[in-house]
Write an enzyme that holds these catalytic residues in place. Structure first.
Site, PDB file in Angstrom:
ATOM      1  N   THR A 219       9.584   8.111  20.325  1.00  0.00           N
ATOM      2  CA  THR A 219       9.930   6.855  19.664  1.00  0.00           C
ATOM      3  C   THR A 219      11.442   6.725  19.675  1.00  0.00           C
ATOM      4  O   THR A 219      12.149   7.708  19.430  1.00  0.00           O
ATOM      5  CB  THR A 219       9.434   6.843  18.207  1.00  0.00           C
ATOM      6  OG1 THR A 219       9.862   8.046  17.562  1.00  0.00           O
ATOM      7  CG2 THR A 219       7.931   6.736  18.140  1.00  0.00           C
TER       8      THR A 219
ATOM      9  N   GLY B 294       0.820  -1.203   0.000  1.00  0.00           N
ATOM     10  CA  GLY B 294       0.000   0.000   0.000  1.00  0.00           C
ATOM     11  C   GLY B 294       0.845   1.240   0.000  1.00  0.00           C
ATOM     12  O   GLY B 294       2.071   1.172   0.109  1.00  0.00           O
TER      13      GLY B 294
ATOM     14  N   VAL C 277       9.320  12.600  15.948  1.00  0.00           N
ATOM     15  CA  VAL C 277       8.565  12.284  17.161  1.00  0.00           C
ATOM     16  C   VAL C 277       9.591  12.017  18.254  1.00  0.00           C
ATOM     17  O   VAL C 277      10.567  11.310  18.023  1.00  0.00           O
ATOM     18  CB  VAL C 277       7.676  11.041  16.946  1.00  0.00           C
ATOM     19  CG1 VAL C 277       7.018  10.620  18.248  1.00  0.00           C
ATOM     20  CG2 VAL C 277       6.625  11.325  15.884  1.00  0.00           C
TER      21      VAL C 277
ATOM     22  N   TRP D  55      12.011   4.741  11.433  1.00  0.00           N
ATOM     23  CA  TRP D  55      13.461   4.917  11.270  1.00  0.00           C
ATOM     24  C   TRP D  55      13.794   6.196  10.487  1.00  0.00           C
ATOM     25  O   TRP D  55      14.943   6.468  10.193  1.00  0.00           O
ATOM     26  CB  TRP D  55      14.093   3.689  10.604  1.00  0.00           C
ATOM     27  CG  TRP D  55      13.680   3.470   9.172  1.00  0.00           C
ATOM     28  CD1 TRP D  55      14.383   3.825   8.054  1.00  0.00           C
ATOM     29  CD2 TRP D  55      12.477   2.842   8.687  1.00  0.00           C
ATOM     30  NE1 TRP D  55      13.688   3.490   6.915  1.00  0.00           N
ATOM     31  CE2 TRP D  55      12.522   2.883   7.270  1.00  0.00           C
ATOM     32  CE3 TRP D  55      11.365   2.272   9.297  1.00  0.00           C
ATOM     33  CZ2 TRP D  55      11.495   2.358   6.478  1.00  0.00           C
ATOM     34  CZ3 TRP D  55      10.346   1.751   8.496  1.00  0.00           C
ATOM     35  CH2 TRP D  55      10.417   1.802   7.121  1.00  0.00           C
TER      36      TRP D  55
ATOM     37  N   HIS E   3       0.559   7.449   7.891  1.00  0.00           N
ATOM     38  CA  HIS E   3       1.203   8.384   6.939  1.00  0.00           C
ATOM     39  C   HIS E   3       0.240   9.500   6.548  1.00  0.00           C
ATOM     40  O   HIS E   3       0.600  10.671   6.484  1.00  0.00           O
ATOM     41  CB  HIS E   3       1.599   7.656   5.654  1.00  0.00           C
ATOM     42  CG  HIS E   3       2.827   6.811   5.749  1.00  0.00           C
ATOM     43  ND1 HIS E   3       3.997   7.239   6.320  1.00  0.00           N
ATOM     44  CD2 HIS E   3       3.080   5.545   5.298  1.00  0.00           C
ATOM     45  CE1 HIS E   3       4.912   6.278   6.227  1.00  0.00           C
ATOM     46  NE2 HIS E   3       4.378   5.241   5.623  1.00  0.00           N
TER      47      HIS E   3
ATOM     48  N   HIS F 213      -0.932   1.421   9.177  1.00  0.00           N
ATOM     49  CA  HIS F 213       0.341   2.056   8.827  1.00  0.00           C
ATOM     50  C   HIS F 213       0.120   3.196   7.816  1.00  0.00           C
ATOM     51  O   HIS F 213       0.616   4.310   8.002  1.00  0.00           O
ATOM     52  CB  HIS F 213       1.253   0.960   8.238  1.00  0.00           C
ATOM     53  CG  HIS F 213       2.564   1.422   7.700  1.00  0.00           C
ATOM     54  ND1 HIS F 213       3.765   1.209   8.344  1.00  0.00           N
ATOM     55  CD2 HIS F 213       2.894   2.070   6.545  1.00  0.00           C
ATOM     56  CE1 HIS F 213       4.758   1.706   7.627  1.00  0.00           C
ATOM     57  NE2 HIS F 213       4.259   2.246   6.521  1.00  0.00           N
ATOM     58  N   GLU F 214      -0.662   2.928   6.767  1.00  0.00           N
ATOM     59  CA  GLU F 214      -0.843   3.940   5.713  1.00  0.00           C
ATOM     60  C   GLU F 214      -1.683   5.127   6.203  1.00  0.00           C
ATOM     61  O   GLU F 214      -1.416   6.269   5.834  1.00  0.00           O
ATOM     62  CB  GLU F 214      -1.482   3.314   4.468  1.00  0.00           C
ATOM     63  CG  GLU F 214      -0.654   2.216   3.808  1.00  0.00           C
ATOM     64  CD  GLU F 214       0.744   2.649   3.417  1.00  0.00           C
ATOM     65  OE1 GLU F 214       0.986   3.868   3.260  1.00  0.00           O
ATOM     66  OE2 GLU F 214       1.614   1.765   3.283  1.00  0.00           O
TER      67      GLU F 214
HETATM   68 ZN    ZN Z   1       5.033   3.368   5.058  1.00  0.00          ZN
END
Ligand code: ZN
Length: 645
Positions: free
Chosen positions: A250, A186, A247, A237, A229, A225-226
């Site tokens: 994290t 995705g 952030v 990472w 975003h 996850h998407e």
């Molecule tokens: Zn991603």
């Protein structure tokens, strides 16, 4: 190089039982920035607003509100498996709700040392019940297609290219479900982009649970996850070796994690510590990710609570059909556009009691809102020669509709009879630095060179937080030039020929002070009837002379243009055709290939000619780099010295 890498990735990753997560959101972003250079500055503005929101988040009082986002699924299918069932789509919605409200059953797997950081993001999702026109909808659109795979082009988002059009991004989260192909699970668009392509694309094999899903991406976490975003979260990472995801809570990650590592997995980045691979923004398998952090939540809330996706909170998308609000206005048009005003009109909407009109300068993110009782409104107080965005919503007894599509209009330059409030009748009342007129950063002003010797001085202040400075001189009726001073030191000049715009960007680490701008006619030509426009800007991030060019570490624009140096190879004498014309003020440097400077010369005044002859007979034979810099641009050229022995 980057493109090659992406292509390689596409061909190598096939869907199999050992498949690894493969989200190409960052590559899609890179492509979007290439096709729309202004996206980068919009995203930088959003980043600034996010920082501000994050700083103040803890200080706000009262209970926070759960935002519910209406979702529309656009399903494109060729096979029965691709035509995912309503149940499978509903399961995706359930997963999103559990993950964003931190009610996911598998949160018990979060390690003890991270559980305190895990957060309820207070975001929920509902399947749309009302279409953008107020019609009843299941929130699911389906379309049969002959395409075997869609790849990552935007075709899937356009009906006229075989896909399905986005619903208004200000009211719905658009999720396209299709066969993406090449093992891509995705991708998503970040806030601030083109509304027509805004949303998330999911491969049908990792949408929701059950049905046509395939392990190890069969628990609906690709969408989690998407959508992360889509609400402005970055990969944990930071898409770089030990990079930053913006952030603070994290931990630093060396790179993406795959499959399902064991906790604690110590990072190879400096400082050590365990990586939070079970975060939704890593690349682990669906059954291995369980959390967003508080820091990620705040970042998402910045987008929803007053940020660029704030209108979703009041979307009527999940209200019963035909209720709540009246239709979104259509037929928006501009007329009577002058240098400072415009009339905006649109088709009247049945049932509307009034209209809400929003406008802003193109490229900025903050709207000004005015109300109108009729389907037409005059906007005043605009800046000359400036492009504005405007949109309209209807207000009914049940509430306000979503906003219409955006109309752009550009104010006129002022033209004949423009007045000059800064230097009235060019009586030279601001013709010296200590009489400079004050400007407000971000506000374009209009002024006039009224005589051949008229010199206009302006001043503005930067701040410690917004140290970087840019001044832009446009709409020139004659060859006007501009010089920028930081207090008493000249820090930049722009002396393009003719009526080309002049821009000076000065990126620096100095504290707040006063900047002075001098505008003057280069050769005595002027217009007593036409004004020029001047825009001072300050920013916490580096400003560029053009939004599409890049700055090096010193804030200098890197220019690919070459200048002419001949003969090349040279046998001891080198003639240079200067890139700045005669108005060279800056530095010439020649360095060998190890970077060692072998020749420098500073120029502080205009030269006699546009060519310059250098004696390089004392240089050894070899390859050298010669560069010109005037504090704004650096031009580089490779030269070869080959002297007779
Ligand atoms: Zn991603």
């Amino acid at each position: 190089m980057r493109t090659l890498y992406v292509l390689t990735l596409l061909f190598l990753v096939a869907w199999n039982t050992h498949a690894q997560r493969n989200c190409i959101t960052m590559d899609v972003l890179e492509e979007a920035i290439k096709s729309d250079p202004t996206l980068k500055s919009r995203m930088e503005a959003i980043e600034q607003e996010t920082n501000e929101f994050t700083r103040n988040f803890g200080k706000r009082n009262g209970a926070r509100v759960v935002v519910t986002i209406p979702v529309v699924f656009h399903v494109l299918y060729r096979t029965a498996a691709e035509n995912v069932s309503d149940a499978q789509l509903q399961s995706q919605l359930d997963v999103l709700n559990d993950d964003f409200r931190f009610t996911n059953a598998d949160k018990t797997a979060i390690p003890q040392d991270f559980i305190g950081l895990a957060a309820d993001s207070e975001v929920e999702f509902c399947l749309a019940t009302q279409s953008p026109t107020g019609a009843a909808t299941s929130g699911i659109e389906r379309k049969s297609t002959t395409k075997t795979s869609w790849g990552t082009t935007t075709s899937v988002k356009y009906s006229n290219k075989g896909g399905l059009d986005a619903w208004p991004a200000g009211q719905y989260l658009n999720i396209w479900v299709c066969n993406i192909g090449n093992g891509i699970l995705g991708y998503a668009t970040f806030p601030g982009g083109n509304a027509a392509v805004d949303g998330v694309v999911l491969d049908y094999r990792c949408t929701g649970t059950g049905g046509s899903t395939l392990a190890p991406f069969n628990l609906g976490r690709t969408a989690t996850h998407e959508v992360g975003h889509w609400l402005n979260l970055r990969h944990i990472w930071g898409d770089a070796n030990c990079g930053s995801d913006f952030v603070t809570d994290t931990p630093v990650h060396a790179t993406s994690n795959y499959n399902c590592p064991s906790h604690p997995k110590t990072t190879s980045c400096s400082g050590g510590g365990a990586e939070m691979f079970m975060n939704y923004m890593d690349y682990v398998d669906d059954n291995c990710m369980q959390m967003f952090t508080t820091g990620q939540k705040v970042r998402m809330r910045a987008i929803l609570d007053g940020g660029v996706r704030a209108s979703l909170a009041s979307s009527p998308g999940c209200l019963p059909p035909g209720t709540g609000t009246c239709n979104i206005p259509t037929g928006i048009a501009s007329s009577n556009v002058t240098s400072t005003s415009a009339t905006i009109s649109w088709a009247a909407v049945t049932g509307a009691t009034s209209y809400s009109v929003q406008y802003k300068t193109n490229g900025t993110t903050t709207w000004s809102t005015i109300s109108s009782a009729t389907n037409s409104v005059g906007i005043t107080g605009l800046s000359p020669a400036t492009t504005y965005n405007v949109q309209v919503a209807s207000v009914c007894t049940g509430g306000q509709s979503g906003y219409s599509s955006i109309l752009n209009f550009t104010t006129t330059s002022g033209g004949t009879g423009c007045t000059d409030p800064y230097d009235i009748n060019s009586t030279n009342n601001n013709d010296s630095k200590n009489k400079a007129s004050s400007l407000t950063p971000g506000v374009t002003i209009s002024a006039k060179i009224g005589t051949a010797t008229d010199v206009d001085w302006f001043k503005f202040n930067n701040t410690t937080a917004s140290r970087n400075v840019r001044v832009t001189l446009t709409n020139l009726p004659a060859d006007y030039d501009m010089i920028l001073y930081r207090s008493s030191s000249q820090v930049g000049q722009s002396q393009n020929s003719g009526t080309a715009d002049e821009v000076i960007a000065y990126n620096n680490t100095q504290n707040a002070t006063t900047y002075y701008v001098k505008v003057f006619s280069k050769n005595g030509a002027f217009s007593n009837s036409s004004c020029y426009n001047l825009l001072p800007e300050i920013s916490s991030t580096s400003l560029q002379r053009q939004s599409s060019t890049l700055l090096d570490d010193n804030g200098m624009e890197q220019v690919n243009e070459e200048f002419q140096a001949f003969p090349n190879p040279s046998d001891g004498e080198l003639t240079l055709l200067l890139p700045f014309g005669k108005e060279l003020q800056g530095k010439i440097r020649i360095a060998d290939l190890t970077g060692r400077t072998v020749y420098t010369e500073h120029f502080t005044a205009s030269l006699e000619s546009e060519t310059l002859v250098l004696d390089v007979s004392n240089l050894k034979n070899g390859v050298y780099l010669i560069d010109f810099s005037n504090g704004q641009k650096v031009y580089t050229q490779k030269i070869i010295i080959a002297q007779r022995q």
